[in-house]
Write a protein that holds these residues in place. Structure first.
Motif, PDB file in Angstrom:
ATOM      1  N   PRO A 153       0.878  -1.202   0.163  1.00 50.06           N
ATOM      2  CA  PRO A 153      -0.025   0.116   0.022  1.00 50.06           C
ATOM      3  C   PRO A 153       0.993   1.051   0.096  1.00 50.06           C
ATOM      4  N   SER A 154       0.197   2.108  -0.308  1.00 49.20           N
ATOM      5  CA  SER A 154       0.750   3.603  -0.538  1.00 49.20           C
ATOM      6  C   SER A 154      -0.151   4.711  -0.334  1.00 49.20           C
ATOM      7  N   MET A 155      -0.045   5.882  -0.041  1.00 51.69           N
ATOM      8  CA  MET A 155      -1.321   6.767  -0.172  1.00 51.69           C
ATOM      9  C   MET A 155      -1.940   6.682  -1.375  1.00 51.69           C
ATOM     10  N   ALA A 156      -1.425   6.533  -2.528  1.00 51.20           N
ATOM     11  CA  ALA A 156      -1.966   6.563  -3.968  1.00 51.20           C
ATOM     12  C   ALA A 156      -2.885   5.369  -4.253  1.00 51.20           C
ATOM     13  N   GLY A 157      -2.437   4.209  -3.493  1.00 50.17           N
ATOM     14  CA  GLY A 157      -2.981   2.857  -3.574  1.00 50.17           C
ATOM     15  C   GLY A 157      -1.894   1.912  -3.871  1.00 50.17           C
ATOM     16  N   PHE A 158      -2.338   0.740  -4.844  1.00 54.41           N
ATOM     17  CA  PHE A 158      -1.546  -0.263  -4.958  1.00 54.41           C
ATOM     18  C   PHE A 158      -1.211  -0.123  -6.707  1.00 54.41           C
ATOM     19  N   SER A 159      -0.099  -0.182  -7.009  1.00 57.26           N
ATOM     20  CA  SER A 159       0.120  -0.295  -8.382  1.00 57.26           C
ATOM     21  C   SER A 159       0.497  -1.460  -8.886  1.00 57.26           C
ATOM     22  N   LEU A 160      -0.566  -2.043  -9.666  1.00 56.69           N
ATOM     23  CA  LEU A 160      -0.532  -3.420 -10.401  1.00 56.69           C
ATOM     24  C   LEU A 160       0.143  -3.380 -11.762  1.00 56.69           C
ATOM     25  N   SER A 161       1.647  -3.986 -11.834  1.00 53.84           N
ATOM     26  CA  SER A 161       2.351  -3.665 -12.818  1.00 53.84           C
ATOM     27  C   SER A 161       3.404  -4.693 -12.792  1.00 53.84           C
ATOM     28  N   ALA A 162       4.217  -5.104 -13.702  1.00 48.49           N
ATOM     29  CA  ALA A 162       5.433  -6.050 -13.703  1.00 48.49           C
ATOM     30  C   ALA A 162       6.501  -5.237 -13.559  1.00 48.49           C
ATOM     31  N   SER A 163       6.723  -4.063 -14.003  1.00 45.76           N
ATOM     32  CA  SER A 163       7.826  -3.308 -14.128  1.00 45.76           C
ATOM     33  C   SER A 163       7.747  -1.854 -13.536  1.00 45.76           C
ATOM     34  N   GLY A 164       6.454  -1.264 -13.474  1.00 49.92           N
ATOM     35  CA  GLY A 164       6.198  -0.026 -12.966  1.00 49.92           C
ATOM     36  C   GLY A 164       5.249   0.754 -14.098  1.00 49.92           C
ATOM     37  N   LYS A 165       5.477   0.561 -15.288  1.00 47.85           N
ATOM     38  CA  LYS A 165       4.615   1.366 -16.261  1.00 47.85           C
ATOM     39  C   LYS A 165       4.532   0.770 -17.313  1.00 47.85           C
ATOM     40  N   PRO A 166       3.395   0.745 -18.281  1.00 41.92           N
ATOM     41  CA  PRO A 166       2.276   0.981 -17.881  1.00 41.92           C
ATOM     42  C   PRO A 166       1.636   0.133 -16.380  1.00 41.92           C
ATOM     43  N   ASN A 167       0.532   0.805 -15.833  1.00 42.61           N
ATOM     44  CA  ASN A 167       0.204   0.282 -14.682  1.00 42.61           C
ATOM     45  C   ASN A 167      -1.587   0.503 -14.466  1.00 42.61           C
ATOM     46  N   ILE A 168      -2.139  -0.053 -13.433  1.00 43.56           N
ATOM     47  CA  ILE A 168      -3.408   0.094 -13.118  1.00 43.56           C
ATOM     48  C   ILE A 168      -3.286   0.446 -11.570  1.00 43.56           C
ATOM     49  N   VAL A 169      -3.671   1.475 -11.251  1.00 46.26           N
ATOM     50  CA  VAL A 169      -3.367   1.921  -9.705  1.00 46.26           C
ATOM     51  C   VAL A 169      -4.908   1.411  -9.100  1.00 46.26           C
ATOM     52  N   PHE A 170      -4.979   0.894  -8.094  1.00 47.94           N
ATOM     53  CA  PHE A 170      -6.137   0.692  -7.356  1.00 47.94           C
ATOM     54  C   PHE A 170      -5.999   1.013  -6.000  1.00 47.94           C
ATOM     55  N   GLY A 171      -7.253   1.287  -5.124  1.00 46.47           N
ATOM     56  CA  GLY A 171      -7.138   1.652  -3.868  1.00 46.47           C
ATOM     57  C   GLY A 171      -8.674   1.568  -3.321  1.00 46.47           C
ATOM     58  N   VAL A 172      -8.485   2.384  -2.053  1.00 47.18           N
ATOM     59  CA  VAL A 172      -9.662   2.292  -1.436  1.00 47.18           C
ATOM     60  C   VAL A 172     -10.355   3.541  -1.710  1.00 47.18           C
ATOM     61  N   ALA A 173     -11.614   3.425  -2.350  1.00 43.68           N
ATOM     62  CA  ALA A 173     -12.618   4.806  -2.709  1.00 43.68           C
ATOM     63  C   ALA A 173     -13.695   4.393  -2.091  1.00 43.68           C
ATOM     64  N   GLU A 174     -14.334   5.292  -1.050  1.00 47.58           N
ATOM     65  CA  GLU A 174     -15.534   5.250  -0.321  1.00 47.58           C
ATOM     66  C   GLU A 174     -15.806   3.833   0.235  1.00 47.58           C
TER      67      GLU A 174
END
Length: 184
Positions: A153-174
C-alpha cells in the motif's frame, strides 16, 4: 406513526410558545434555546423507531452488504483482499473486457495516455474510449506479469504492474477497493 405525529405537534407547540414568550428585545438567544429544550421531552432516537413496525408502504433503507468490508484507507486492507481484487483486474484485462474493467473503476478516474491524460467521469465515457485504446499490448503484458504477492500500500493505492509502467492503480474509494487510475 402516531408517536412521530405527536412528537412533531409537541415540537411545533414548544416553538410557538417560545416565540410568543420573547419580548421585542433579544438580550440573549440562549434563554429561548433553554426554554425549548426544557419543554421538549427527552427521547432517544432509537426509542421512536423500535416501538413501531415498519409500514409496508414506506420504503426501507437498503441494508449494507455484510459481505463487503469497508476500509478506512489503503493501509487497512488485508493482503487477501488486495490479491483478490488484483486478480479481478488481471482477469478482465486478459479478457479485454472493457465493461468488466469499467465496473471496477471509481469515477472520476484518471487515464494517462501517452499523448495526454484524461479525467473520465462516468462508465459510459470510459467505455467510449474503446478497448483498443485501453488494452494496449504493453498494458496487457504488464498486468499479466504483475507479481500479486508484492503489492504494497501507499497513499495513492496499489500499483499493479510487472515493471512499473504501464500500470493500473487501485485502492480504497468510499470504503471499498476500486481502480483509481490507468497509466501508460
Amino acid at each position: 406513526m402516531r408517536k412521530l405525529g405527536l412528537l412533531l405537534a409537541v415540537g411545533l407547540l414548544c416553538l410557538s410558545l417560545a416565540a410568543c414568550g420573547q419580548s421585542g428585545e433579544s438580550s440573549s438567544g440562549d434563554t429561548a434555546d433553554q426554554a425549548e429544550q426544557s419543554q421538549l421531552p427527552e427521547m432517544n432516537e432509537t426509542e421512536e423507531v423500535q416501538d413501531e413496525a415498519p409500514d409496508a408502504a414506506e420504503p426501507t433503507e437498503p441494508e449494507p452488504d455484510s459481505q463487503t468490508p469497508l476500509y478506512e484507507d489503503n493501509f487497512s486492507v488485508d493482503t487477501e483482499a488486495v490479491t483478490a481484487f488484483a486478480q479481478k483486474i488481471q482477469s478482465v484485462t486478459a479478457e479485454q473486457d472493457l465493461e468488466g474493467l469499467a465496473d471496477l473503476i471509481a469515477y472520476p478516474v484518471y487515464v494517462g495516455f501517452p499523448e495526454g491524460g484524461e479525467s473520465v467521469t462516468s462508465k459510459e465515457e470510459f467505455v467510449a474510449l474503446g478497448a483498443e485504446r485501453i488494452f494496449t499490448q504493453e498494458l496487457l503484458q504488464e498486468i499479466q506479469d504483475a507479481d500479486l504477492e508484492s503489492l504494497s500500500p501507499s497513499m495513492a493505492g496499489f500499483s499493479l504492474s510487472a515493471s512499473g509502467k504501464p500500470n493500473i492503480v487501485f485502492g480504497v474509494a468510499e470504503g471499498t477497493l476500486a481502480v483509481l487510475g490507468i497509466n501508460y
